[in-house]
Design a protein around this motif. Structure first.
Motif, PDB file in Angstrom:
ATOM      1  N   THR A 195       0.837  -1.207   0.000  1.00  0.00           N
ATOM      2  CA  THR A 195       0.000   0.000   0.000  1.00  0.00           C
ATOM      3  C   THR A 195       0.866   1.249   0.000  1.00  0.00           C
ATOM      4  OG1 THR A 195      -1.712  -1.197   1.234  1.00  0.00           O
ATOM      5  CG2 THR A 195      -1.851   1.211   1.201  1.00  0.00           C
ATOM      6  N   ALA A 196       1.894   1.259   0.852  1.00  0.00           N
ATOM      7  CA  ALA A 196       2.782   2.420   0.927  1.00  0.00           C
ATOM      8  C   ALA A 196       3.517   2.640  -0.385  1.00  0.00           C
ATOM      9  CB  ALA A 196       3.773   2.239   2.081  1.00  0.00           C
ATOM     10  N   ASP A 197       3.937   1.560  -1.037  1.00  0.00           N
ATOM     11  CA  ASP A 197       4.608   1.699  -2.337  1.00  0.00           C
ATOM     12  C   ASP A 197       3.683   2.345  -3.361  1.00  0.00           C
ATOM     13  OD1 ASP A 197       6.902   0.520  -1.347  1.00  0.00           O
ATOM     14  OD2 ASP A 197       6.474  -1.467  -2.180  1.00  0.00           O
ATOM     15  N   LEU A 198       2.434   1.892  -3.403  1.00  0.00           N
ATOM     16  CA  LEU A 198       1.467   2.466  -4.351  1.00  0.00           C
ATOM     17  C   LEU A 198       1.255   3.953  -4.072  1.00  0.00           C
ATOM     18  CD1 LEU A 198      -1.896   0.885  -5.458  1.00  0.00           C
ATOM     19  CD2 LEU A 198      -1.812   3.256  -4.706  1.00  0.00           C
ATOM     20  N   VAL A 199       1.064   4.293  -2.801  1.00  0.00           N
ATOM     21  CA  VAL A 199       0.817   5.692  -2.422  1.00  0.00           C
ATOM     22  C   VAL A 199       2.010   6.571  -2.781  1.00  0.00           C
ATOM     23  CG1 VAL A 199       0.521   7.243  -0.452  1.00  0.00           C
ATOM     24  CG2 VAL A 199      -0.853   5.154  -0.622  1.00  0.00           C
ATOM     25  N   ALA A 200       3.210   6.129  -2.414  1.00  0.00           N
ATOM     26  CA  ALA A 200       4.403   6.928  -2.677  1.00  0.00           C
ATOM     27  C   ALA A 200       4.602   7.137  -4.177  1.00  0.00           C
ATOM     28  CB  ALA A 200       5.623   6.245  -2.065  1.00  0.00           C
ATOM     29  N   LYS A 201       4.367   6.092  -4.957  1.00  0.00           N
ATOM     30  CA  LYS A 201       4.523   6.193  -6.411  1.00  0.00           C
ATOM     31  C   LYS A 201       3.557   7.218  -7.003  1.00  0.00           C
ATOM     32  CE  LYS A 201       4.275   3.311 -10.593  1.00  0.00           C
ATOM     33  NZ  LYS A 201       4.025   1.936 -11.107  1.00  0.00           N
ATOM     34  N   VAL A 237      -7.824   5.652   1.652  1.00  0.00           N
ATOM     35  CA  VAL A 237      -6.590   5.879   0.898  1.00  0.00           C
ATOM     36  C   VAL A 237      -6.908   6.342  -0.520  1.00  0.00           C
ATOM     37  CG1 VAL A 237      -4.524   4.782  -0.052  1.00  0.00           C
ATOM     38  CG2 VAL A 237      -5.261   4.239   2.279  1.00  0.00           C
ATOM     39  N   ALA A 238      -7.862   5.689  -1.160  1.00  0.00           N
ATOM     40  CA  ALA A 238      -8.206   6.050  -2.539  1.00  0.00           C
ATOM     41  C   ALA A 238      -8.745   7.475  -2.615  1.00  0.00           C
ATOM     42  CB  ALA A 238      -9.230   5.064  -3.094  1.00  0.00           C
ATOM     43  N   MET A 239      -9.601   7.854  -1.682  1.00  0.00           N
ATOM     44  CA  MET A 239     -10.162   9.213  -1.701  1.00  0.00           C
ATOM     45  C   MET A 239      -9.094  10.264  -1.427  1.00  0.00           C
ATOM     46  SD  MET A 239     -14.001   8.845  -0.051  1.00  0.00           S
ATOM     47  CE  MET A 239     -13.584   7.729   1.289  1.00  0.00           C
ATOM     48  N   LEU A 240      -8.154   9.976  -0.532  1.00  0.00           N
ATOM     49  CA  LEU A 240      -7.106  10.963  -0.262  1.00  0.00           C
ATOM     50  C   LEU A 240      -6.156  11.083  -1.452  1.00  0.00           C
ATOM     51  CD1 LEU A 240      -5.996  13.043   1.589  1.00  0.00           C
ATOM     52  CD2 LEU A 240      -4.711  11.274   2.809  1.00  0.00           C
ATOM     53  N   LEU A 241      -5.884   9.984  -2.150  1.00  0.00           N
ATOM     54  CA  LEU A 241      -5.100  10.086  -3.381  1.00  0.00           C
ATOM     55  C   LEU A 241      -5.846  10.917  -4.423  1.00  0.00           C
ATOM     56  CD1 LEU A 241      -3.619   6.491  -3.847  1.00  0.00           C
ATOM     57  CD2 LEU A 241      -2.343   8.603  -3.411  1.00  0.00           C
ATOM     58  N   GLY A 242      -7.168  10.748  -4.493  1.00  0.00           N
ATOM     59  CA  GLY A 242      -7.954  11.569  -5.403  1.00  0.00           C
ATOM     60  C   GLY A 242      -7.887  13.043  -5.037  1.00  0.00           C
ATOM     61  N   ALA A 243      -8.029  13.345  -3.750  1.00  0.00           N
ATOM     62  CA  ALA A 243      -7.924  14.738  -3.294  1.00  0.00           C
ATOM     63  C   ALA A 243      -6.532  15.283  -3.566  1.00  0.00           C
ATOM     64  CB  ALA A 243      -8.252  14.820  -1.811  1.00  0.00           C
ATOM     65  N   ALA A 244      -5.505  14.434  -3.432  1.00  0.00           N
ATOM     66  CA  ALA A 244      -4.133  14.863  -3.723  1.00  0.00           C
ATOM     67  C   ALA A 244      -4.008  15.311  -5.171  1.00  0.00           C
ATOM     68  CB  ALA A 244      -3.169  13.715  -3.438  1.00  0.00           C
ATOM     69  N   THR A 281       5.744   2.261   8.220  1.00  0.00           N
ATOM     70  CA  THR A 281       5.275   2.213   6.836  1.00  0.00           C
ATOM     71  C   THR A 281       4.530   3.472   6.392  1.00  0.00           C
ATOM     72  OG1 THR A 281       3.338   1.017   7.670  1.00  0.00           O
ATOM     73  CG2 THR A 281       5.119  -0.299   6.735  1.00  0.00           C
ATOM     74  N   ALA A 282       4.532   4.518   7.175  1.00  0.00           N
ATOM     75  CA  ALA A 282       3.791   5.734   6.819  1.00  0.00           C
ATOM     76  C   ALA A 282       4.370   6.381   5.560  1.00  0.00           C
ATOM     77  CB  ALA A 282       3.813   6.729   7.966  1.00  0.00           C
ATOM     78  N   VAL A 283       3.505   7.073   4.833  1.00  0.00           N
ATOM     79  CA  VAL A 283       3.907   7.881   3.684  1.00  0.00           C
ATOM     80  C   VAL A 283       3.359   9.285   3.899  1.00  0.00           C
ATOM     81  CG1 VAL A 283       3.822   8.177   1.179  1.00  0.00           C
ATOM     82  CG2 VAL A 283       3.819   5.871   2.169  1.00  0.00           C
ATOM     83  N   VAL A 284       4.221  10.290   3.800  1.00  0.00           N
ATOM     84  CA  VAL A 284       3.809  11.677   3.975  1.00  0.00           C
ATOM     85  C   VAL A 284       4.121  12.435   2.685  1.00  0.00           C
ATOM     86  CG1 VAL A 284       4.080  13.797   5.315  1.00  0.00           C
ATOM     87  CG2 VAL A 284       4.247  11.572   6.448  1.00  0.00           C
ATOM     88  N   GLY A 285       3.119  13.088   2.136  1.00  0.00           N
ATOM     89  CA  GLY A 285       3.303  13.891   0.935  1.00  0.00           C
ATOM     90  C   GLY A 285       3.151  15.365   1.250  1.00  0.00           C
ATOM     91  N   LEU A 286       4.049  16.174   0.732  1.00  0.00           N
ATOM     92  CA  LEU A 286       4.007  17.619   0.979  1.00  0.00           C
ATOM     93  C   LEU A 286       3.913  18.362  -0.348  1.00  0.00           C
ATOM     94  CD1 LEU A 286       4.204  19.903   3.118  1.00  0.00           C
ATOM     95  CD2 LEU A 286       6.684  19.904   2.711  1.00  0.00           C
TER      96      LEU A 286
END
Length: 441
Positions: free
Chosen positions: A64-70, A149-156, A86-91
């Motif tokens: 999951t973290a790999d997918l998010v980071a990518k 996770v999917a919704m936050l990636l969409g908001a990102a 395993t956290a991923v933080v995006g700025l």
């Protein structure tokens, strides 16, 4: 979901957007925000289904973290990994001065064998603990964290597309282990200690949770102050004296004492607690004793949970559980050792922040916004963020149209199946909260 249902859901969402726009004139960027959310929706659905098919336990969310980071890297976010395991933080930096707003999603699944029958249902298996160490069970996103996770990636994606219209920075926190690991700090607690709210310092934080109550798809529910309960776990070990089951008078029967304690604990909430102040719950969840039917055992072990919304009431409940168990055991010639494992604090929605941001949620949900929702006796580790920065959590309804609430399979059920039509509402709500906070609209 059938193709017809999916198309109908999209049309319904489109009509909802139009209706909300008629309720309140959009700010200059809201039209773009809604368009970007609709554009990314197919990817959000794909992300959700992929994550749902591949759940991972707390602190093991590597795939999951790999997918998010990518994905965050593709969107132009500065990506940090390794916090709390395993956290991923995006700025996302806009290049213009302003506050830092944080959005959070949790990533872990549960040891639950899925029974939804979905084409993308999880077939993962895991060996876990319990009464039989190493027992194999299924693994499932039974609490909806795949949706989060999917919704936050969409908001990102939406916020990255709108970077030129924003000021300040957006920090996205993809957190491990909301469900926690027994007797260990959970994901949010570890992240706070690791400094996730600093460098740059977060000004406000928002999050959502699907389900919890059987609300219709697209409903947004929240409240100022206590939204979700604080939780504490207790363990009681009743010590008696073993003897032959046919000669109980030659020993001290801890099973009978434990039964009296279970019943006595029920009077704490029903007869000793002022429920006009706040709700409270005391539940015994496990009870283990003995090896044979004709032997009075030496001891009984039981454990349970305490839920509370008021700090003073919480302290009183802990005292009453300890006093009840010890005194009942002593009256029978046994002893009771009581211990507590502090759980999550109360999920506290900052009143000023909640009032300020309700118009953002109202623009998204319209008449489906419930701004004074009943508090929930479930608990959430989002509460740790609220102890350090002004925060607000809201619930997103995922019960499909026409579904009977009485037949709803709740979170943590093997049949929990949130309606994907709520994904668009979640993306718009998260992106709107961040954008409106940064712009002051």
């Amino acid at each position: 979901m059938t193709a017809g249902h999916w198309i109908a859901s999209l049309l319904l969402c489109s009509q909802s957007v139009t209706a909300v726009a008629q309720l309140a004139p959009p700010a200059r960027y809201h039209t773009q925000l809604d368009a970007e959310a609709a554009k990314v929706l197919p990817e959000v659905v794909n992300w959700r289904r992929d994550l749902h098919a591949h759940p991972e336990l707390a602190f093991q969310e590597r795939r999951t973290a790999d997918l998010v980071a990518k994905e965050l890297g593709r969107m132009g976010y500065e990506v940090t990994r390794g916090l709390a395991g395993t956290a991923v933080v995006g700025l996302l930096k806009t290049g213009r001065p302003g506050p830092v707003v944080a959005l959070r999603a949790d990533m872990d699944g549960l040891p639950v064998t899925e029974e939804t029958g979905l084409p993308f249902a999880s077939r993962e298996r895991v060996r876990t603990g319990g009464r039989e160490v190493g027992m194999e069970v299924g693994l499932m996103h039974a609490c909806g964290h795949d949706m989060h996770v999917a919704m936050l990636l969409g908001a990102a994606r939406v916020l990255a597309a709108m970077r030129g219209q924003l000021s300040g920075s957006v920090k996205l926190v993809f957190q491990p282990a909301e469900e926690g690991v027994p007797n260990e700090p959970n994901g949010a607690e570890r992240l706070v200690k690791a400094g996730v709210l600093d460098n740059p310092k977060v000004s406000a934080m928002f999050g959502l949770h699907v389900g919890i109550t059987p609300a219709p798809t697209g409903t947004i529910s929240t409240r100022a102050r206590g939204l979700m309960a604080g939780s504490d776990t207790f363990e009681i070990v009743v010590q008696g004296r073993q003897t032959h089951g046919a000669l109980p008078w030659n020993g001290v029967d801890p099973v009978v004492v434990a039964a009296q304690i279970v019943l006595g604990l029920q009077t704490i909430v029903s007869r000793q607690t002022d429920l006009t102040v706040a709700p409270a719950v005391v539940t015994v969840g496990t009870l283990h004793a003995g090896q044979r039917a004709n032997i009075v055992p030496d001891e009984v072990k039981m454990s349970g949970t305490i839920r509370s919304f008021d700090p003073a009431m919480r302290e009183q409940l802990l005292l009453q559980v300890k006093r009840t168990a010890e005194h009942l055991a002593r009256s029978a010639g046994a002893t009771a050792a009581v211990s507590f494992d502090p759980g999550y604090p109360v999920t506290w929605n900052d009143p000023a922040l909640t009032e300020k941001m309700l118009p953002s949620l109202r623009r998204v949900a319209g008449a489906q916004l419930l701004s004074d929702a009943a508090p929930s006796t479930t608990a959430e580790d989002f509460s740790y963020y609220g102890q350090h920065v002004p925060s607000m959590l809201f619930f997103l309804g995922v019960n499909p149209p026409g579904a009977d609430p009485a037949q709803w399979a709740a979170n943590h059920s093997p049949r929990f199946n949130p309606d994907e039509a709520a994904l668009l509402t979640g993306v718009r709500a998260l992106a709107s909260l961040a954008a409106d906070y940064l712009t002051g609209d």
